[in-house]
Design a protein around this motif. Sequence first.
Motif, PDB file in Angstrom:
ATOM      1  N   ASN A   2      -7.405  14.644 -10.622  1.00 54.31           N
ATOM      2  CA  ASN A   2      -7.199  15.395  -9.389  1.00 54.31           C
ATOM      3  C   ASN A   2      -6.212  14.617  -8.525  1.00 54.31           C
ATOM      4  O   ASN A   2      -5.723  13.550  -8.910  1.00 54.31           O
ATOM      5  CB  ASN A   2      -8.525  15.664  -8.669  1.00 54.31           C
ATOM      6  N   ALA A   3      -5.906  15.140  -7.356  1.00 56.41           N
ATOM      7  CA  ALA A   3      -4.862  14.530  -6.526  1.00 56.41           C
ATOM      8  C   ALA A   3      -5.199  13.092  -6.147  1.00 56.41           C
ATOM      9  O   ALA A   3      -4.340  12.197  -6.227  1.00 56.41           O
ATOM     10  CB  ALA A   3      -4.643  15.370  -5.264  1.00 56.41           C
ATOM     11  N   ASP A   4      -6.446  12.852  -5.755  1.00 60.61           N
ATOM     12  CA  ASP A   4      -6.825  11.492  -5.342  1.00 60.61           C
ATOM     13  C   ASP A   4      -6.722  10.511  -6.504  1.00 60.61           C
ATOM     14  O   ASP A   4      -6.230   9.386  -6.339  1.00 60.61           O
ATOM     15  CB  ASP A   4      -8.251  11.489  -4.782  1.00 60.61           C
ATOM     16  N   GLU A   5      -7.203  10.929  -7.680  1.00 62.86           N
ATOM     17  CA  GLU A   5      -7.136  10.055  -8.860  1.00 62.86           C
ATOM     18  C   GLU A   5      -5.693   9.764  -9.233  1.00 62.86           C
ATOM     19  O   GLU A   5      -5.327   8.619  -9.536  1.00 62.86           O
ATOM     20  CB  GLU A   5      -7.864  10.720 -10.030  1.00 62.86           C
ATOM     21  N   ARG A   6      -4.862  10.809  -9.231  1.00 66.06           N
ATOM     22  CA  ARG A   6      -3.445  10.632  -9.542  1.00 66.06           C
ATOM     23  C   ARG A   6      -2.791   9.643  -8.590  1.00 66.06           C
ATOM     24  O   ARG A   6      -2.048   8.740  -9.009  1.00 66.06           O
ATOM     25  CB  ARG A   6      -2.738  11.989  -9.452  1.00 66.06           C
ATOM     26  N   ASN A   7      -3.065   9.785  -7.306  1.00 65.69           N
ATOM     27  CA  ASN A   7      -2.414   8.934  -6.312  1.00 65.69           C
ATOM     28  C   ASN A   7      -2.852   7.476  -6.424  1.00 65.69           C
ATOM     29  O   ASN A   7      -2.059   6.561  -6.173  1.00 65.69           O
ATOM     30  CB  ASN A   7      -2.691   9.480  -4.912  1.00 65.69           C
ATOM     31  N   ARG A  15      -4.749   3.890 -20.347  1.00 60.34           N
ATOM     32  CA  ARG A  15      -6.029   3.486 -19.766  1.00 60.34           C
ATOM     33  C   ARG A  15      -7.075   4.483 -20.267  1.00 60.34           C
ATOM     34  O   ARG A  15      -6.733   5.560 -20.749  1.00 60.34           O
ATOM     35  CB  ARG A  15      -5.975   3.504 -18.226  1.00 60.34           C
ATOM     36  N   VAL A  16      -8.328   4.134 -20.113  1.00 62.88           N
ATOM     37  CA  VAL A  16      -9.411   5.036 -20.522  1.00 62.88           C
ATOM     38  C   VAL A  16      -9.512   6.182 -19.519  1.00 62.88           C
ATOM     39  O   VAL A  16      -9.453   5.965 -18.300  1.00 62.88           O
ATOM     40  CB  VAL A  16     -10.747   4.269 -20.611  1.00 62.88           C
ATOM     41  N   TRP A  17      -9.658   7.406 -20.050  1.00 58.66           N
ATOM     42  CA  TRP A  17      -9.757   8.574 -19.170  1.00 58.66           C
ATOM     43  C   TRP A  17     -11.073   8.548 -18.407  1.00 58.66           C
ATOM     44  O   TRP A  17     -12.128   8.175 -18.950  1.00 58.66           O
ATOM     45  CB  TRP A  17      -9.680   9.867 -19.986  1.00 58.66           C
ATOM     46  N   SER A  18     -11.020   8.962 -17.143  1.00 60.26           N
ATOM     47  CA  SER A  18     -12.220   8.918 -16.303  1.00 60.26           C
ATOM     48  C   SER A  18     -12.313  10.135 -15.399  1.00 60.26           C
ATOM     49  O   SER A  18     -11.338  10.869 -15.207  1.00 60.26           O
ATOM     50  CB  SER A  18     -12.224   7.646 -15.444  1.00 60.26           C
ATOM     51  N   VAL A  19     -13.499  10.314 -14.845  1.00 58.06           N
ATOM     52  CA  VAL A  19     -13.788  11.380 -13.884  1.00 58.06           C
ATOM     53  C   VAL A  19     -14.417  10.751 -12.657  1.00 58.06           C
ATOM     54  O   VAL A  19     -15.319   9.909 -12.780  1.00 58.06           O
ATOM     55  CB  VAL A  19     -14.761  12.414 -14.488  1.00 58.06           C
ATOM     56  N   ARG A  20     -13.935  11.141 -11.483  1.00 57.91           N
ATOM     57  CA  ARG A  20     -14.586  10.746 -10.232  1.00 57.91           C
ATOM     58  C   ARG A  20     -15.245  11.976  -9.635  1.00 57.91           C
ATOM     59  O   ARG A  20     -14.611  13.013  -9.458  1.00 57.91           O
ATOM     60  CB  ARG A  20     -13.554  10.182  -9.247  1.00 57.91           C
ATOM     61  N   ALA A  21     -16.544  11.867  -9.341  1.00 55.58           N
ATOM     62  CA  ALA A  21     -17.260  13.029  -8.802  1.00 55.58           C
ATOM     63  C   ALA A  21     -18.511  12.562  -8.063  1.00 55.58           C
ATOM     64  O   ALA A  21     -18.970  11.427  -8.210  1.00 55.58           O
ATOM     65  CB  ALA A  21     -17.640  13.992  -9.923  1.00 55.58           C
ATOM     66  N   PHE A  40       5.965   5.419  -1.882  1.00 56.37           N
ATOM     67  CA  PHE A  40       5.710   6.651  -1.130  1.00 56.37           C
ATOM     68  C   PHE A  40       5.406   7.796  -2.096  1.00 56.37           C
ATOM     69  O   PHE A  40       6.050   7.925  -3.140  1.00 56.37           O
ATOM     70  CB  PHE A  40       6.922   7.032  -0.268  1.00 56.37           C
ATOM     71  N   ILE A  41       4.435   8.611  -1.732  1.00 54.27           N
ATOM     72  CA  ILE A  41       4.137   9.831  -2.477  1.00 54.27           C
ATOM     73  C   ILE A  41       4.400  11.011  -1.556  1.00 54.27           C
ATOM     74  O   ILE A  41       3.799  11.117  -0.483  1.00 54.27           O
ATOM     75  CB  ILE A  41       2.680   9.853  -2.971  1.00 54.27           C
ATOM     76  N   PHE A  42       5.316  11.881  -1.965  1.00 53.39           N
ATOM     77  CA  PHE A  42       5.584  13.118  -1.229  1.00 53.39           C
ATOM     78  C   PHE A  42       4.841  14.241  -1.949  1.00 53.39           C
ATOM     79  O   PHE A  42       5.278  14.715  -2.998  1.00 53.39           O
ATOM     80  CB  PHE A  42       7.086  13.407  -1.188  1.00 53.39           C
ATOM     81  N   GLN A  43       3.702  14.631  -1.404  1.00 52.23           N
ATOM     82  CA  GLN A  43       2.821  15.620  -2.032  1.00 52.23           C
ATOM     83  C   GLN A  43       3.052  16.981  -1.381  1.00 52.23           C
ATOM     84  O   GLN A  43       2.624  17.240  -0.267  1.00 52.23           O
ATOM     85  CB  GLN A  43       1.367  15.176  -1.877  1.00 52.23           C
ATOM     86  N   MET A  96       0.840  -1.199   0.000  1.00 52.28           N
ATOM     87  CA  MET A  96       0.000   0.000   0.000  1.00 52.28           C
ATOM     88  C   MET A  96       0.882   1.258   0.000  1.00 52.28           C
ATOM     89  O   MET A  96       1.832   1.358   0.756  1.00 52.28           O
ATOM     90  CB  MET A  96      -0.914   0.013   1.228  1.00 52.28           C
ATOM     91  N   THR A  97       0.535   2.173  -0.878  1.00 48.66           N
ATOM     92  CA  THR A  97       1.305   3.414  -0.980  1.00 48.66           C
ATOM     93  C   THR A  97       1.034   4.321   0.223  1.00 48.66           C
ATOM     94  O   THR A  97      -0.116   4.491   0.628  1.00 48.66           O
ATOM     95  CB  THR A  97       0.930   4.166  -2.263  1.00 48.66           C
ATOM     96  N   VAL A  98       2.083   4.903   0.771  1.00 51.12           N
ATOM     97  CA  VAL A  98       1.961   5.846   1.879  1.00 51.12           C
ATOM     98  C   VAL A  98       2.128   7.249   1.322  1.00 51.12           C
ATOM     99  O   VAL A  98       3.080   7.524   0.578  1.00 51.12           O
ATOM    100  CB  VAL A  98       3.014   5.572   2.970  1.00 51.12           C
ATOM    101  N   ILE A  99       1.195   8.145   1.679  1.00 47.95           N
ATOM    102  CA  ILE A  99       1.233   9.519   1.177  1.00 47.95           C
ATOM    103  C   ILE A  99       1.654  10.456   2.300  1.00 47.95           C
ATOM    104  O   ILE A  99       1.041  10.465   3.376  1.00 47.95           O
ATOM    105  CB  ILE A  99      -0.144   9.938   0.629  1.00 47.95           C
ATOM    106  N   PHE A 100       2.694  11.227   2.047  1.00 47.06           N
ATOM    107  CA  PHE A 100       3.137  12.247   2.991  1.00 47.06           C
ATOM    108  C   PHE A 100       2.791  13.614   2.406  1.00 47.06           C
ATOM    109  O   PHE A 100       3.183  13.925   1.286  1.00 47.06           O
ATOM    110  CB  PHE A 100       4.653  12.162   3.225  1.00 47.06           C
ATOM    111  N   LYS A 101       2.062  14.405   3.180  1.00 43.59           N
ATOM    112  CA  LYS A 101       1.725  15.749   2.736  1.00 43.59           C
ATOM    113  C   LYS A 101       2.642  16.752   3.424  1.00 43.59           C
ATOM    114  O   LYS A 101       3.406  16.413   4.322  1.00 43.59           O
ATOM    115  CB  LYS A 101       0.253  16.033   2.985  1.00 43.59           C
TER     116      LYS A 101
END
Length: 313
Positions: free
Chosen positions: A72-77, A185-191, A87-90, A1-6
Amino acid sequence: MTVIFKNSQSISQDAKGSVAALGNFDGVHRGHGYLIQSLREQYQNRPLSVVTFEPHPRQLFFKEAAPFRLTNADERNVVLEKMGVDFIFQIDFTQEFASLSAHDFVHNILHNHLGVTHIACGNCFAFGKGRSGSIEYLASETQSLGIGLTVLEPLQDGDEVISSSRIRHLLRDGHPRKAAELLGRVWSVRAIVQHGDKRGRTIGFPTANLLLGEHVEPMCGVYAVKIALPNGEMRDGVANVGYRPTFGQQNECRLEVHLFDFNQDIYGQELQVWLHHFIRSEKRFSGLDELKGQIAKDALDAKDFFSNLEIIR
Protein backbone atom coordinates in the motif's frame (compact mmCIF):
# COMPACT_ATOMS: atom_id res chain seq x y z
CA MET A 1 14.28 11.66 6.08
CA THR A 2 12.10 11.45 3.00
CA VAL A 3 9.59 14.28 2.53
CA ILE A 4 6.24 13.32 0.98
CA PHE A 5 4.25 15.84 -1.03
CA LYS A 6 0.65 14.94 -1.79
CA ASN A 7 -1.52 16.34 -4.53
CA SER A 8 -2.76 19.55 -2.94
CA GLN A 9 0.50 20.56 -1.29
CA SER A 10 2.78 23.28 -2.54
CA ILE A 11 6.26 22.08 -3.47
CA SER A 12 9.00 23.58 -1.30
CA GLN A 13 11.94 25.29 -2.96
CA ASP A 14 14.42 22.67 -1.79
CA ALA A 15 12.36 20.01 -3.61
CA LYS A 16 12.45 21.90 -6.90
CA GLY A 17 15.17 20.93 -9.34
CA SER A 18 15.14 17.27 -8.36
CA VAL A 19 15.88 14.31 -10.59
CA ALA A 20 12.80 12.07 -10.61
CA ALA A 21 11.94 8.44 -11.24
CA LEU A 22 8.43 7.96 -12.67
CA GLY A 23 6.13 5.00 -12.07
CA ASN A 24 3.64 3.16 -9.86
CA PHE A 25 6.36 1.39 -7.86
CA ASP A 26 4.03 -1.30 -6.53
CA GLY A 27 6.26 -3.57 -4.45
CA VAL A 28 9.34 -1.37 -5.00
CA HIS A 29 11.14 -4.44 -6.34
CA ARG A 30 14.71 -4.87 -7.58
CA GLY A 31 13.77 -3.45 -10.98
CA HIS A 32 12.51 -0.28 -9.35
CA GLY A 33 15.65 -0.15 -7.22
CA TYR A 34 17.77 -0.42 -10.37
CA LEU A 35 15.95 2.56 -11.89
CA ILE A 36 16.32 4.67 -8.76
CA GLN A 37 19.96 3.74 -8.18
CA SER A 38 20.85 4.47 -11.80
CA LEU A 39 19.41 7.95 -11.41
CA ARG A 40 21.27 8.45 -8.12
CA GLU A 41 24.60 7.48 -9.70
CA GLN A 42 23.97 9.74 -12.68
CA TYR A 43 23.18 12.79 -10.52
CA GLN A 44 24.84 12.34 -7.14
CA ASN A 45 24.61 15.99 -6.12
CA ARG A 46 20.95 16.64 -6.87
CA PRO A 47 17.92 15.77 -4.75
CA LEU A 48 16.40 12.44 -5.76
CA SER A 49 12.63 12.16 -6.06
CA VAL A 50 9.94 9.71 -7.11
CA VAL A 51 6.76 10.70 -8.94
CA THR A 52 4.05 8.14 -8.22
CA PHE A 53 0.29 7.78 -8.06
CA GLU A 54 -2.29 6.90 -5.41
CA PRO A 55 -4.40 4.89 -5.73
CA HIS A 56 -2.75 2.62 -8.26
CA PRO A 57 -4.34 3.38 -11.68
CA ARG A 58 -5.66 -0.19 -11.93
CA GLN A 59 -7.83 0.50 -8.87
CA LEU A 60 -9.57 3.30 -10.75
CA PHE A 61 -10.02 1.55 -14.08
CA PHE A 62 -10.76 -1.97 -12.80
CA LYS A 63 -12.75 -1.38 -9.63
CA GLU A 64 -14.29 -4.88 -9.59
CA ALA A 65 -10.95 -6.65 -9.89
CA ALA A 66 -9.57 -8.63 -6.95
CA PRO A 67 -7.11 -6.80 -4.68
CA PHE A 68 -3.66 -6.95 -6.26
CA ARG A 69 -1.24 -4.61 -4.52
CA LEU A 70 2.12 -5.78 -3.24
CA THR A 71 2.43 -2.67 -1.09
CA ASN A 72 0.00 0.00 0.00
CA ALA A 73 1.08 3.64 -0.13
CA ASP A 74 2.60 3.70 3.36
CA GLU A 75 4.55 0.48 2.80
CA ARG A 76 5.80 1.68 -0.58
CA ASN A 77 6.96 5.00 0.85
CA VAL A 78 8.86 3.30 3.68
CA VAL A 79 10.82 1.21 1.18
CA LEU A 80 11.51 4.25 -1.01
CA GLU A 81 12.89 6.07 2.02
CA LYS A 82 15.21 3.14 2.74
CA MET A 83 16.45 3.43 -0.85
CA GLY A 84 17.55 6.99 -0.15
CA VAL A 85 14.80 8.89 -1.97
CA ASP A 86 14.69 12.51 -0.79
CA PHE A 87 11.21 13.48 -2.00
CA ILE A 88 8.08 11.55 -2.94
CA PHE A 89 5.54 13.35 -5.12
CA GLN A 90 2.37 11.31 -4.59
CA ILE A 91 -0.26 12.38 -7.13
CA ASP A 92 -3.95 11.62 -6.55
CA PHE A 93 -4.99 9.36 -9.42
CA THR A 94 -8.57 10.51 -9.93
CA GLN A 95 -10.85 10.53 -12.98
CA GLU A 96 -9.89 14.16 -13.48
CA PHE A 97 -6.18 13.35 -13.43
CA ALA A 98 -6.71 10.34 -15.71
CA SER A 99 -8.28 12.73 -18.25
CA LEU A 100 -5.21 14.97 -18.29
CA SER A 101 -3.52 15.11 -21.67
CA ALA A 102 0.03 13.87 -22.13
CA HIS A 103 1.06 17.47 -22.92
CA ASP A 104 -0.41 18.80 -19.68
CA PHE A 105 1.22 16.04 -17.60
CA VAL A 106 4.67 16.95 -18.89
CA HIS A 107 4.25 20.73 -19.00
CA ASN A 108 1.94 21.44 -16.06
CA ILE A 109 2.80 18.64 -13.64
CA LEU A 110 6.44 17.72 -14.21
CA HIS A 111 7.75 21.09 -15.37
CA ASN A 112 5.61 23.83 -13.79
CA HIS A 113 4.40 22.19 -10.57
CA LEU A 114 7.20 19.78 -9.59
CA GLY A 115 10.06 21.58 -11.30
CA VAL A 116 12.02 18.41 -12.11
CA THR A 117 15.24 18.77 -14.08
CA HIS A 118 15.73 15.17 -15.18
CA ILE A 119 13.41 12.17 -15.26
CA ALA A 120 13.95 8.44 -15.54
CA CYS A 121 11.47 5.72 -16.42
CA GLY A 122 11.20 2.25 -17.86
CA ASN A 123 10.87 1.76 -21.60
CA CYS A 124 7.18 0.80 -21.28
CA PHE A 125 6.11 3.93 -19.40
CA ALA A 126 2.91 5.47 -20.85
CA PHE A 127 0.98 8.47 -19.54
CA GLY A 128 -1.78 10.94 -20.26
CA LYS A 129 -5.41 10.34 -21.22
CA GLY A 130 -5.83 6.89 -22.71
CA ARG A 131 -2.07 6.27 -22.18
CA SER A 132 -1.50 8.40 -25.26
CA GLY A 133 1.90 9.66 -24.12
CA SER A 134 4.68 7.47 -25.51
CA ILE A 135 8.38 7.40 -24.72
CA GLU A 136 9.02 9.15 -28.05
CA TYR A 137 6.58 11.92 -27.15
CA LEU A 138 8.11 12.22 -23.67
CA ALA A 139 11.58 12.59 -25.19
CA SER A 140 10.42 15.32 -27.55
CA GLU A 141 8.55 17.34 -24.92
CA THR A 142 11.20 17.10 -22.21
CA GLN A 143 13.88 18.18 -24.65
CA SER A 144 11.85 21.27 -25.54
CA LEU A 145 11.63 22.14 -21.84
CA GLY A 146 15.28 21.47 -21.04
CA ILE A 147 14.46 18.42 -18.91
CA GLY A 148 16.81 15.48 -19.20
CA LEU A 149 15.49 11.96 -19.83
CA THR A 150 16.83 8.51 -19.06
CA VAL A 151 14.93 5.47 -20.36
CA LEU A 152 16.04 2.09 -19.05
CA GLU A 153 15.42 -1.43 -20.22
CA PRO A 154 13.79 -3.49 -17.46
CA LEU A 155 16.04 -5.48 -15.12
CA GLN A 156 15.95 -9.21 -15.73
CA ASP A 157 16.26 -12.27 -13.53
CA GLY A 158 17.46 -15.05 -15.81
CA ASP A 159 15.49 -14.80 -19.03
CA GLU A 160 12.50 -13.00 -17.49
CA VAL A 161 11.84 -9.39 -16.62
CA ILE A 162 11.47 -8.50 -12.94
CA SER A 163 8.00 -7.01 -12.66
CA SER A 164 5.26 -6.47 -10.10
CA SER A 165 2.91 -8.76 -12.04
CA ARG A 166 5.46 -11.59 -12.02
CA ILE A 167 5.91 -11.25 -8.27
CA ARG A 168 2.13 -11.32 -7.76
CA HIS A 169 1.94 -14.58 -9.72
CA LEU A 170 4.70 -16.09 -7.59
CA LEU A 171 2.86 -15.22 -4.37
CA ARG A 172 -0.44 -16.53 -5.72
CA ASP A 173 1.28 -19.77 -6.70
CA GLY A 174 2.82 -20.28 -3.25
CA HIS A 175 6.43 -19.25 -3.95
CA PRO A 176 7.20 -16.50 -1.40
CA ARG A 177 10.93 -17.26 -1.40
CA LYS A 178 11.27 -16.73 -5.14
CA ALA A 179 9.11 -13.61 -4.83
CA ALA A 180 11.55 -12.38 -2.17
CA GLU A 181 14.46 -12.84 -4.60
CA LEU A 182 12.79 -10.53 -7.10
CA LEU A 183 11.62 -8.02 -4.51
CA GLY A 184 15.01 -7.86 -2.84
CA ARG A 185 13.34 -8.52 0.53
CA VAL A 186 10.71 -10.83 2.02
CA TRP A 187 7.16 -9.81 1.12
CA SER A 188 5.13 -8.50 4.05
CA VAL A 189 1.73 -7.15 5.06
CA ARG A 190 1.08 -4.35 7.54
CA ALA A 191 -2.40 -4.40 9.06
CA ILE A 192 -4.39 -3.82 12.23
CA VAL A 193 -5.21 -6.80 14.49
CA GLN A 194 -8.95 -7.48 14.33
CA HIS A 195 -11.22 -9.33 16.75
CA GLY A 196 -11.84 -12.84 15.47
CA ASP A 197 -13.94 -15.78 16.67
CA LYS A 198 -11.23 -16.72 19.25
CA ARG A 199 -11.34 -20.41 18.31
CA GLY A 200 -7.55 -20.56 18.21
CA ARG A 201 -7.38 -19.67 21.88
CA THR A 202 -9.61 -22.62 22.81
CA ILE A 203 -7.22 -25.12 21.19
CA GLY A 204 -4.01 -23.60 22.53
CA PHE A 205 -3.02 -21.58 19.47
CA PRO A 206 -4.28 -18.00 19.86
CA THR A 207 -4.00 -15.98 16.66
CA ALA A 208 -3.82 -12.34 15.65
CA ASN A 209 -6.36 -11.83 12.86
CA LEU A 210 -5.42 -9.46 10.05
CA LEU A 211 -7.35 -8.49 6.92
CA LEU A 212 -5.38 -8.37 3.67
CA GLY A 213 -7.34 -5.33 2.47
CA GLU A 214 -5.97 -4.11 -0.86
CA HIS A 215 -3.00 -6.51 -0.76
CA VAL A 216 -2.73 -9.34 -3.25
CA GLU A 217 -4.04 -12.62 -1.87
CA PRO A 218 -1.15 -15.12 -1.71
CA MET A 219 -1.82 -18.83 -2.10
CA CYS A 220 -4.12 -19.99 0.68
CA GLY A 221 -2.24 -22.10 3.18
CA VAL A 222 0.22 -22.09 6.05
CA TYR A 223 3.43 -20.07 6.20
CA ALA A 224 6.44 -19.64 8.43
CA VAL A 225 6.40 -15.95 9.31
CA LYS A 226 8.24 -13.26 11.21
CA ILE A 227 6.24 -10.56 12.95
CA ALA A 228 7.16 -7.04 14.04
CA LEU A 229 5.26 -5.72 17.04
CA PRO A 230 4.50 -1.98 17.32
CA ASN A 231 7.43 -1.56 19.74
CA GLY A 232 9.83 -2.99 17.14
CA GLU A 233 10.18 -6.38 18.82
CA MET A 234 10.52 -9.26 16.35
CA ARG A 235 8.86 -12.66 16.79
CA ASP A 236 8.77 -15.91 14.86
CA GLY A 237 5.42 -17.50 14.15
CA VAL A 238 3.18 -19.55 11.91
CA ALA A 239 0.29 -18.12 9.92
CA ASN A 240 -2.66 -19.29 7.88
CA VAL A 241 -3.85 -17.37 4.83
CA GLY A 242 -7.33 -18.32 3.73
CA TYR A 243 -11.01 -18.81 4.32
CA ARG A 244 -10.99 -21.36 7.23
CA PRO A 245 -12.97 -24.11 5.43
CA THR A 246 -13.18 -26.25 8.57
CA PHE A 247 -15.64 -23.72 10.00
CA GLY A 248 -17.96 -23.47 7.00
CA GLN A 249 -18.18 -21.06 4.10
CA GLN A 250 -16.22 -17.84 4.73
CA ASN A 251 -16.38 -14.83 2.43
CA GLU A 252 -13.29 -13.01 3.61
CA CYS A 253 -9.67 -14.05 3.28
CA ARG A 254 -7.75 -13.60 6.53
CA LEU A 255 -4.18 -13.76 7.67
CA GLU A 256 -4.26 -15.54 11.06
CA VAL A 257 -0.92 -15.33 12.85
CA HIS A 258 0.19 -17.39 15.84
CA LEU A 259 3.21 -15.82 17.55
CA PHE A 260 5.48 -18.29 19.33
CA ASP A 261 5.89 -17.86 23.09
CA PHE A 262 3.63 -14.84 23.17
CA ASN A 263 0.50 -14.09 25.19
CA GLN A 264 -0.30 -10.37 25.12
CA ASP A 265 -3.38 -8.40 24.13
CA ILE A 266 -2.56 -6.73 20.79
CA TYR A 267 -6.08 -6.04 19.47
CA GLY A 268 -6.19 -2.79 17.53
CA GLN A 269 -2.43 -2.65 17.09
CA GLU A 270 -0.60 -2.70 13.77
CA LEU A 271 1.63 -5.67 12.98
CA GLN A 272 3.95 -6.25 10.07
CA VAL A 273 4.07 -9.89 8.97
CA TRP A 274 6.70 -11.32 6.61
CA LEU A 275 5.81 -14.51 4.70
CA HIS A 276 9.11 -16.42 4.59
CA HIS A 277 8.20 -19.96 3.62
CA PHE A 278 5.15 -21.83 2.32
CA ILE A 279 4.50 -24.94 4.45
CA ARG A 280 1.28 -26.45 3.04
CA SER A 281 -1.98 -25.66 1.29
CA GLU A 282 -5.14 -24.83 3.20
CA LYS A 283 -7.44 -27.81 3.77
CA ARG A 284 -10.65 -28.74 5.52
CA PHE A 285 -10.37 -30.85 8.70
CA SER A 286 -12.90 -33.25 10.18
CA GLY A 287 -12.96 -31.42 13.50
CA LEU A 288 -11.03 -29.42 16.10
CA ASP A 289 -8.88 -32.36 17.24
CA GLU A 290 -7.53 -33.01 13.76
CA LEU A 291 -7.04 -29.26 13.23
CA LYS A 292 -5.19 -28.93 16.54
CA GLY A 293 -2.83 -31.77 15.64
CA GLN A 294 -2.07 -30.25 12.24
CA ILE A 295 -1.44 -26.77 13.67
CA ALA A 296 1.02 -28.28 16.17
CA LYS A 297 2.86 -29.91 13.27
CA ASP A 298 2.78 -26.67 11.26
CA ALA A 299 4.30 -24.80 14.21
CA LEU A 300 7.13 -27.34 14.43
CA ASP A 301 7.73 -27.07 10.69
CA ALA A 302 7.93 -23.27 10.97
CA LYS A 303 10.35 -23.50 13.91
CA ASP A 304 12.51 -25.98 11.98
CA PHE A 305 12.56 -23.65 8.99
CA PHE A 306 13.82 -20.72 11.05
CA SER A 307 16.34 -22.91 12.91
CA ASN A 308 17.80 -24.13 9.61
CA LEU A 309 17.76 -20.59 8.25
CA GLU A 310 19.95 -19.45 11.13
CA ILE A 311 22.35 -22.36 10.54
CA ILE A 312 22.67 -21.44 6.84
CA ARG A 313 23.46 -17.85 7.77
